[in-house]
Design an enzyme around this catalytic site. Sequence first.
Site, PDB file in Angstrom:
ATOM      1  CD  GLU A  67      -8.119  -1.227 -16.228  1.00  0.00           C
ATOM      2  OE1 GLU A  67      -7.066  -0.853 -16.012  1.00  0.00           O
ATOM      3  OE2 GLU A  67      -8.569  -1.189 -17.410  1.00  0.00           O
ATOM      4  CE  LYS A 281      -7.434  -6.662  -2.289  1.00  0.00           C
ATOM      5  NZ  LYS A 281      -7.005  -8.277  -2.595  1.00  0.00           N
ATOM      6  CG  ASP A 282      -3.747  -2.668  -8.947  1.00  0.00           C
ATOM      7  OD1 ASP A 282      -2.696  -3.272  -8.800  1.00  0.00           O
ATOM      8  OD2 ASP A 282      -4.631  -2.441  -9.930  1.00  0.00           O
ATOM      9  CE  LYS A 283       1.990   5.119  -5.951  1.00  0.00           C
ATOM     10  NZ  LYS A 283       3.294   5.546  -6.454  1.00  0.00           N
TER      11      LYS A 283
END
Length: 649
Positions: A67, A281-283
């Site tokens: 997510e 923020k995600d990958k």
Amino acid sequence: MEAVEMENVSFKRPHSEDNETNTDEIKRQKVLEEPLKGRENTVHKADAEQPMKPLLEDTKAEIVLKEESAGGDEEELEESDGEGDLESFADMMKHGLTELDVGITKFVSSHKGFSGILKERYSDFVVHEIGKDGHTIHLDDFSVPVDDGDPSEKIFTVLSAEDKQQLEELQLFKNKEGSVAIEVIENTKEKRTIIHQAVKSLFPGLETKTEDRDGKKYIVAYHVAGKKALANARKHSWPKSRGSYCHFVLYKENKDTMDAINVLSKFLRVKPNIFSYMGTKDKRAITVQKIAVLRITAQRLAHLNKCLMNFKLGNFSYKNHPLKLGELQGNHFTVVLRNITGTEDQVQQAMQSLSEIGFINYYGMQRFGTTAVPTYQVGRAILQNNWNEVMDLILKPRPGAEKGYLVKCREEWAKTKDPTAALKKLPVKRCVEGQLLRGLSKYGLKNIVSAFGMIPRNNRLMYIHSYQSYVWNNMVSRRIDEYGLRAVPGDLVLKGGTAVYIDETEADNYTIHDVVMPLPGFDIIYPKHKIGEVYKDILVADNLDINNMKHKIRDYSLSGAYRKIIIRPQNVSWELVVYDDPKIPLFNTDLDKLEGKPPAVLATEGKYKALKMDFSLPPSTYATMAIREVLKMDTSIKNQTQLNTTWLR
């Protein structure tokens, strides 16, 4: 408004083979499943003709359902860095969690669900930060601001074209030699200083020194790497008239925020802690966010655009302040769901419902980990002050596939209970297991609290936040089950940041969109209806006291918080697009626009159909929970791998 249940699923959770854990789970499950007294049936089942469908169906796409936390004010916990091959990953996920395991059981809309592929390509998920001024942050300018304190352009003329070519190759590690030597023709201190400045300004990945060679003076440029360089970064003069912080927009692809900052700090030879940001923020996405860095010029930052892959830096400005976590207003998402099966009418109903009603503000699956030992179980053991169980949960062998060295490490621990011996099995020491074993080696098995403290604070706190989230998800599902999607007396709403009860006379003045539910803690109040008692019951089942959420260790005391039950996304728009080539991007990014790339050429009649969605969410809200509401399905990786086997072949 009526809520809709998840369908075709069992509400029974699998129990551990361990007798004590099994008893606790049965007791806890009884609390969660037991009907409330006087309950009225306000919930109906979804249309029985509509089976739950997987996010990934009949596809060989990589399955990554991590997510994107819209708030980004906390880093998500990673217990290890294991990324096995697809078969191993699928095997591991057979022992992972489903949404039911963490209390995610309801939908607010009544439309029929449909399937679609989420994140078939990381470029299908784009996140733009929304600043505290309410403006969406974009990368749209590569220019460097003119500043009186910047070196004069004239100094760059001291380097010949050949010098610049060799220095460029050295910076990019293309030069076989470890350094580049530039002869000083006019051997004066002023001339040497100008050459030093020119090299350092144009090539921020390099350091310089002066050397005597055969009676001649040379400026030698070279890379500096390792801890010594980071600890002894060179000092630069900084004009008093210039703000101490350079703010810039970071555009990144398939990298998480901390990885990106670590890369930038290594190239600039500075410590990562001089960078600040409003959210992580995600990958697996393309993300655009604001970053601030202390006393690094825009020129040095801009030069990194020539050196780094998957990053672009721009929109530079100087300010007198850093950025702070949580300052952002939220994030704007552009999401493509590929190969959807829904009709135009179904999509229209789903997106209108998302826009008008919203979705249940559940904590998404990422919050609870992806392995056979959920992070909320570790959090519960911490709150119970049961440190032997904390150690056991993190280090014991677990079902499912992991990287070989983690399996060997766990086996060694189970066999010997020797932290030093188990640590030797780990080539990667920065994972949670490695950090805990280092602590146990240092402090001994009788001082687990200090050993656990070797794990970074944010990661330790994520365990107990995971437990809070687990309770919140379950309580919200029970609250919707009991009272539906309307405000009722005894519910909580926020007035000026303070939670107050809704009384009998004012229930009609509020809607479900006003109602908040508490995360358990010592500084909050609980609903005054039946759900307040269920909070108490679930904590009792977990051997916790709702009236005493203060821990012996201050860090692990939970003050609690309030979270809205329903979130209505803002700026919602959508379109259906058709395409033939599954590899083509279906929209242009900020970088595509800056580079002048033409828009994607889409088919008028194609083999595949995609849903392109745009929406904005406030901080700490999970975009996949909004997507779940549209598709009407379980978003857990476990569910996808159980329902999808063809993509592995």
